[in-house]
Scaffold this active site. Structure first.
Site, PDB file in Angstrom:
ATOM      1  N   GLY A  90     -12.464  24.200  -0.926  1.00  0.00           N
ATOM      2  CA  GLY A  90     -13.065  24.593   0.341  1.00  0.00           C
ATOM      3  C   GLY A  90     -13.915  23.437   0.804  1.00  0.00           C
ATOM      4  N   SER A 122      -9.796  20.768  -5.961  1.00  0.00           N
ATOM      5  CA  SER A 122     -10.345  20.203  -4.721  1.00  0.00           C
ATOM      6  C   SER A 122     -11.880  20.103  -4.768  1.00  0.00           C
ATOM      7  CB  SER A 122      -9.833  21.032  -3.539  1.00  0.00           C
ATOM      8  OG  SER A 122     -10.059  20.374  -2.335  1.00  0.00           O
ATOM      9  N   ALA A 123     -12.615  20.865  -3.972  1.00  0.00           N
ATOM     10  CA  ALA A 123     -14.087  20.811  -4.015  1.00  0.00           C
ATOM     11  C   ALA A 123     -14.607  21.130  -5.426  1.00  0.00           C
ATOM     12  CB  ALA A 123     -14.690  21.785  -3.007  1.00  0.00           C
ATOM     13  N   HIS A 159      -7.025  15.311  -3.274  1.00  0.00           N
ATOM     14  CA  HIS A 159      -6.083  15.192  -2.134  1.00  0.00           C
ATOM     15  C   HIS A 159      -5.893  13.719  -1.762  1.00  0.00           C
ATOM     16  CE1 HIS A 159      -6.301  19.550  -1.293  1.00  0.00           C
ATOM     17  NE2 HIS A 159      -7.597  19.452  -1.396  1.00  0.00           N
ATOM     18  N   GLU A 194      -2.001  15.267  -4.778  1.00  0.00           N
ATOM     19  CA  GLU A 194      -1.703  16.704  -4.868  1.00  0.00           C
ATOM     20  C   GLU A 194      -0.537  16.951  -5.831  1.00  0.00           C
ATOM     21  OE1 GLU A 194      -1.048  17.823  -0.810  1.00  0.00           O
ATOM     22  OE2 GLU A 194      -3.190  17.781  -0.332  1.00  0.00           O
TER      23      GLU A 194
END
Lengths: 234, 234
Positions: A90, A122-123, A159, A194
């Site tokens: 997020g 991700s985050a 990413h 990714e």
């Protein structure tokens, strides 16, 4: 012994949430049936409940239940008691702000250093580094600090994106941004594409998954490492 | 009367620094021969001197000399004395940190509100908004605040980028990022495409240049406005 998976993304194009890494997670979380989910980064502003349901649906496929940290009265105790933790993606600025607000940054660090299995996407991967300063996210909220968990001795760029050939856009490429980071910071940065992840088992740090990763060391030319490589910085 | 140009970029693909907007700048800066340049954002970590030379070379073509703010012993006085100011692009986190460090954020705001001609490109445009929270840049340095000049009643997203058709990359699109901003902030955001700029003349705010702009208002569907449009929010 530290036991961490630091994934570039939760989802690769054309497949379901966590689908590309679910076999790995079945083995990773084999000693726990319940996973504590940290939904603070809430992509697109989705609610904590809705986000936890997304994670729950994916983990159901490998027989795990998921509980959101927001369901606990005492989030610090929830972290201390958990056998497996997962922080979803997020917005990193929001995630870090919430971790500080709920005073769980330090407890989460201690749990991971003490061996609680931790998955980040991700985050949730960004915060494994020493700082969140190589995030790709928009600063939608002002966190009290950019310092994060520091459970690995480098920073993450999730990413990771190669320059787009033939692009006429004049915004900075990812590589240029990381080079700018290195004008003011000496920490190595690992750009994970990714479908790839970093696996930490105690002192051993390895690149896993589908792609090479791009490594940025201060004052060095960036270079690629193949999947299966040990990640060490002298 | 405020007199501002807020440009998406310094450079459009395939042409020189400021080349696409130089005719406009000749008229914009007609009452001054010297322009005060703020090089603090220094793209790619270029030095203040080298960056000022880049700006100087472009402005030479329209008969203007450029001096970098770093050349002055007293940057606050330099801003107060300037008849024309230009803040170049680079990293917005760095730019904002430096503006606070040199205590020129407020003096710069006052100069612009008092009518000093101000040109911003990219990071130099971002700071015209109330906050820098819709920047695209990497947080390479921790600024003391995200609050910026606030000389317009909305925020800017420079180098605005449409979703890339057929992309398989799972990182957030620009539109998704701005929507996340609006989960926590109600300020309108104007996404300016490369080759376009916003012209402020007192109370009149107009979109100029080659492209439409994309406007994001809180709780509304984003929409396009054509070049020449007045920008107002009720």
């Amino acid at each position: 012994m530290q036991n961490i998976i630091i994934a570039s993304t939760s989802t690769v194009h054309g497949s379901g949430y966590l689908a590309y890494i679910l076999d790995e997670l079945a083995s990773f979380y084999k000693d726990t049936e319940e996973i504590l989910f940290i939904p603070y980064a809430r992509p697109g502003g989705i609610t904590h409940d809705a986000y936890t349901a997304v994670a729950g649906k994916a983990f159901e496929k490998i027989g795990k239940t998921v509980r959101g940290i927001h369901e606990f009265e005492n989030p610090i105790a929830a972290i201390a008691d958990a056998k497996g933790i997962f922080t979803g993606g997020g917005n990193t600025f929001l995630l870090v702000s919430q971790l500080y607000k709920h005073e769980v940054m330090q407890p989460l660090r201690e749990a991971i250093l003490n061996g609680t299995n931790y998955l980040g996407t991700s985050a949730g991967s960004n915060i494994c580094g020493l700082t969140m300063q190589t995030t790709n996210d928009m600063p939608i909220i002002y966190p009290p600090s950019f310092k994060t968990l520091g459970v690995i001795p480098f920073n993450i760029n999730p990413h990771y994106l190669d320059p787009i050939e033939g692009s006429t856009h004049m915004g900075e490429t990812r590589e240029t941004r990381i080079k700018e980071f290195h004008k003011f910071n000496t920490l190595p940065v690992v750009g994970i594409r990714e479908g790839s992840w970093i696996r930490v088992k105690g002192d051993q740090i390895t690149l896993e998954g589908a792609h090479t990763a791009r490594v940025f060391e201060h004052d060095k030319t960036p270079y690629e490492i193949p999947t299966g490589s040990k990640i060490t910085f002298s």
